[in-house]
Design a protein around this motif. Structure first.
Motif, mmCIF file in Angstrom:
data_model
loop_
_atom_site.group_PDB
_atom_site.id
_atom_site.type_symbol
_atom_site.label_atom_id
_atom_site.label_comp_id
_atom_site.label_asym_id
_atom_site.label_seq_id
_atom_site.Cartn_x
_atom_site.Cartn_y
_atom_site.Cartn_z
ATOM 1 N N HIS A 33 0.813 -1.213 0.000
ATOM 2 C CA HIS A 33 0.000 0.000 0.000
ATOM 3 C C HIS A 33 0.852 1.270 0.000
ATOM 4 C CE1 HIS A 33 0.806 -0.824 4.231
ATOM 5 N NE2 HIS A 33 0.678 0.478 4.432
ATOM 6 N N ASP A 34 2.064 1.186 0.532
ATOM 7 C CA ASP A 34 3.007 2.311 0.537
ATOM 8 C C ASP A 34 4.410 1.730 0.706
ATOM 9 O OD1 ASP A 34 4.606 4.540 0.935
ATOM 10 O OD2 ASP A 34 3.312 5.444 2.457
ATOM 11 N N GLN A 35 5.094 1.523 -0.410
ATOM 12 C CA GLN A 35 6.398 0.876 -0.374
ATOM 13 C C GLN A 35 7.392 1.598 0.519
ATOM 14 O OE1 GLN A 35 7.588 0.542 -4.459
ATOM 15 N NE2 GLN A 35 6.365 -1.281 -4.795
ATOM 16 N N SER A 36 7.236 2.906 0.668
ATOM 17 C CA SER A 36 8.187 3.660 1.483
ATOM 18 C C SER A 36 8.148 3.232 2.944
ATOM 19 C CB SER A 36 7.947 5.161 1.356
ATOM 20 O OG SER A 36 6.717 5.546 1.950
ATOM 21 N N GLU A 37 6.998 2.761 3.424
ATOM 22 C CA GLU A 37 6.905 2.327 4.823
ATOM 23 C C GLU A 37 7.818 1.133 5.093
ATOM 24 O OE1 GLU A 37 2.904 1.671 6.098
ATOM 25 O OE2 GLU A 37 2.261 3.686 5.513
ATOM 26 N N GLY A 38 7.770 0.131 4.215
ATOM 27 C CA GLY A 38 8.639 -1.036 4.382
ATOM 28 C C GLY A 38 10.101 -0.673 4.242
ATOM 29 N N VAL A 39 10.397 0.216 3.285
ATOM 30 C CA VAL A 39 11.785 0.648 3.086
ATOM 31 C C VAL A 39 12.288 1.374 4.326
ATOM 32 C CG1 VAL A 39 13.300 2.170 1.753
ATOM 33 C CG2 VAL A 39 11.620 0.733 0.568
ATOM 34 N N LEU A 40 11.502 2.275 4.862
ATOM 35 C CA LEU A 40 11.939 3.034 6.041
ATOM 36 C C LEU A 40 12.061 2.148 7.277
ATOM 37 C CD1 LEU A 40 9.980 6.328 5.476
ATOM 38 C CD2 LEU A 40 12.453 6.025 5.456
ATOM 39 N N GLN A 41 11.131 1.206 7.442
ATOM 40 C CA GLN A 41 11.242 0.280 8.572
ATOM 41 C C GLN A 41 12.524 -0.533 8.450
ATOM 42 O OE1 GLN A 41 8.150 -2.674 8.904
ATOM 43 N NE2 GLN A 41 9.359 -3.882 10.332
ATOM 44 N N GLY A 42 12.767 -1.078 7.263
ATOM 45 C CA GLY A 42 13.969 -1.869 7.044
ATOM 46 C C GLY A 42 15.232 -1.054 7.200
ATOM 47 N N LEU A 43 15.208 0.170 6.687
ATOM 48 C CA LEU A 43 16.375 1.043 6.792
ATOM 49 C C LEU A 43 16.674 1.376 8.245
ATOM 50 C CD1 LEU A 43 18.559 2.683 5.380
ATOM 51 C CD2 LEU A 43 16.916 4.551 5.172
ATOM 52 N N SER A 44 15.637 1.652 9.014
ATOM 53 C CA SER A 44 15.822 1.961 10.434
ATOM 54 C C SER A 44 16.439 0.772 11.167
ATOM 55 C CB SER A 44 14.478 2.331 11.051
ATOM 56 O OG SER A 44 14.601 2.529 12.434
ATOM 57 N N GLU A 45 15.896 -0.428 10.931
ATOM 58 C CA GLU A 45 16.405 -1.625 11.589
ATOM 59 C C GLU A 45 17.820 -1.965 11.123
ATOM 60 O OE1 GLU A 45 13.395 -4.567 10.776
ATOM 61 O OE2 GLU A 45 11.911 -3.510 12.003
ATOM 62 N N LEU A 46 18.071 -1.787 9.828
ATOM 63 C CA LEU A 46 19.394 -2.078 9.287
ATOM 64 C C LEU A 46 20.436 -1.105 9.831
ATOM 65 C CD1 LEU A 46 21.129 -3.735 7.300
ATOM 66 C CD2 LEU A 46 20.468 -2.101 5.535
ATOM 67 N N CYS A 47 20.090 0.159 9.908
ATOM 68 C CA CYS A 47 21.030 1.151 10.455
ATOM 69 C C CYS A 47 21.361 0.836 11.907
ATOM 70 C CB CYS A 47 20.451 2.559 10.321
ATOM 71 S SG CYS A 47 20.529 3.227 8.649
ATOM 72 N N GLU A 48 20.352 0.423 12.662
ATOM 73 C CA GLU A 48 20.600 0.055 14.059
ATOM 74 C C GLU A 48 21.541 -1.145 14.128
ATOM 75 O OE1 GLU A 48 18.095 -1.535 17.897
ATOM 76 O OE2 GLU A 48 17.111 -0.170 16.505
ATOM 77 N N GLN A 49 21.287 -2.139 13.297
ATOM 78 C CA GLN A 49 22.126 -3.339 13.257
ATOM 79 C C GLN A 49 23.571 -2.996 12.906
ATOM 80 O OE1 GLN A 49 20.678 -6.207 10.393
ATOM 81 N NE2 GLN A 49 22.620 -7.280 10.314
ATOM 82 N N ALA A 50 23.751 -2.055 11.971
ATOM 83 C CA ALA A 50 25.088 -1.700 11.482
ATOM 84 C C ALA A 50 25.725 -0.558 12.273
ATOM 85 C CB ALA A 50 25.012 -1.323 10.011
ATOM 86 N N CYS A 51 25.030 -0.059 13.304
ATOM 87 C CA CYS A 51 25.522 1.082 14.093
ATOM 88 C C CYS A 51 25.804 2.294 13.199
ATOM 89 C CB CYS A 51 26.750 0.683 14.889
ATOM 90 S SG CYS A 51 26.447 -0.625 16.089
ATOM 91 N N VAL A 52 24.855 2.572 12.313
ATOM 92 C CA VAL A 52 24.945 3.722 11.406
ATOM 93 C C VAL A 52 23.699 4.567 11.615
ATOM 94 C CG1 VAL A 52 24.909 4.416 8.972
ATOM 95 C CG2 VAL A 52 26.287 2.456 9.674
ATOM 96 N N LYS A 53 23.859 5.867 11.748
ATOM 97 C CA LYS A 53 22.717 6.763 11.866
ATOM 98 C C LYS A 53 22.125 6.990 10.480
ATOM 99 C CE LYS A 53 24.554 9.112 15.863
ATOM 100 N NZ LYS A 53 25.078 10.359 16.421
ATOM 101 N N PRO A 54 20.782 7.069 10.372
ATOM 102 C CA PRO A 54 20.172 7.264 9.054
ATOM 103 C C PRO A 54 20.719 8.475 8.294
ATOM 104 C CG PRO A 54 18.491 6.650 10.623
ATOM 105 C CD PRO A 54 19.775 6.880 11.405
ATOM 106 N N ASN A 55 21.108 9.527 9.016
ATOM 107 C CA ASN A 55 21.635 10.711 8.321
ATOM 108 C C ASN A 55 23.061 10.504 7.823
ATOM 109 O OD1 ASN A 55 23.052 10.900 10.702
ATOM 110 N ND2 ASN A 55 22.315 12.944 11.234
ATOM 111 N N GLN A 56 23.664 9.338 8.110
ATOM 112 C CA GLN A 56 24.991 9.006 7.590
ATOM 113 C C GLN A 56 24.907 8.270 6.257
ATOM 114 O OE1 GLN A 56 26.264 6.925 11.225
ATOM 115 N NE2 GLN A 56 27.965 8.388 11.332
ATOM 116 N N VAL A 57 23.696 7.938 5.823
ATOM 117 C CA VAL A 57 23.505 7.279 4.532
ATOM 118 C C VAL A 57 23.615 8.342 3.448
ATOM 119 C CG1 VAL A 57 21.898 5.994 3.078
ATOM 120 C CG2 VAL A 57 22.069 5.471 5.523
#
Length: 83
Positions: A33-57
């Motif tokens: 229904h909104d692909q950006s929601e899944g992307v943002l959820q995954g990005l948030s979880e992935l950044c946490e896993q990798a110890c990277v802040k989203p603004n460092q992407v």
């Protein structure tokens, strides 16, 4: 800085991040229904896993179909600007 690759599929959204200290992979359920929601959820979880802040992407590459790419990129960019 880090680079992220995203592949939005019908069932799952796959993400990979390449950071200075390694490469990390993550998968979340797609949100048709909104692909950006899944992307943002995954990005948030992935950044946490990798110890990277989203603004460092500094680069986000997606493998979406061309007709789906612009709306998703626009939504993700707008939501990332809030981080």
């Amino acid at each position: 800085m880090a680079r992220v690759g995203v592949d939005v599929g019908g069932t799952n959204t796959d993400l990979v991040i390449e950071a200075d200290h390694g490469v990390y992979f993550h998968k979340v359920a797609s949100t048709p229904h909104d692909q950006s929601e899944g992307v943002l959820q995954g990005l948030s979880e992935l950044c946490e896993q990798a110890c990277v802040k989203p603004n460092q992407v500094d680069h986000l590459h997606d493998a979406a179909d061309q007709n789906k790419r612009a709306p998703m990129q626009s939504a993700v960019s707008a939501k990332l600007a809030r981080y």
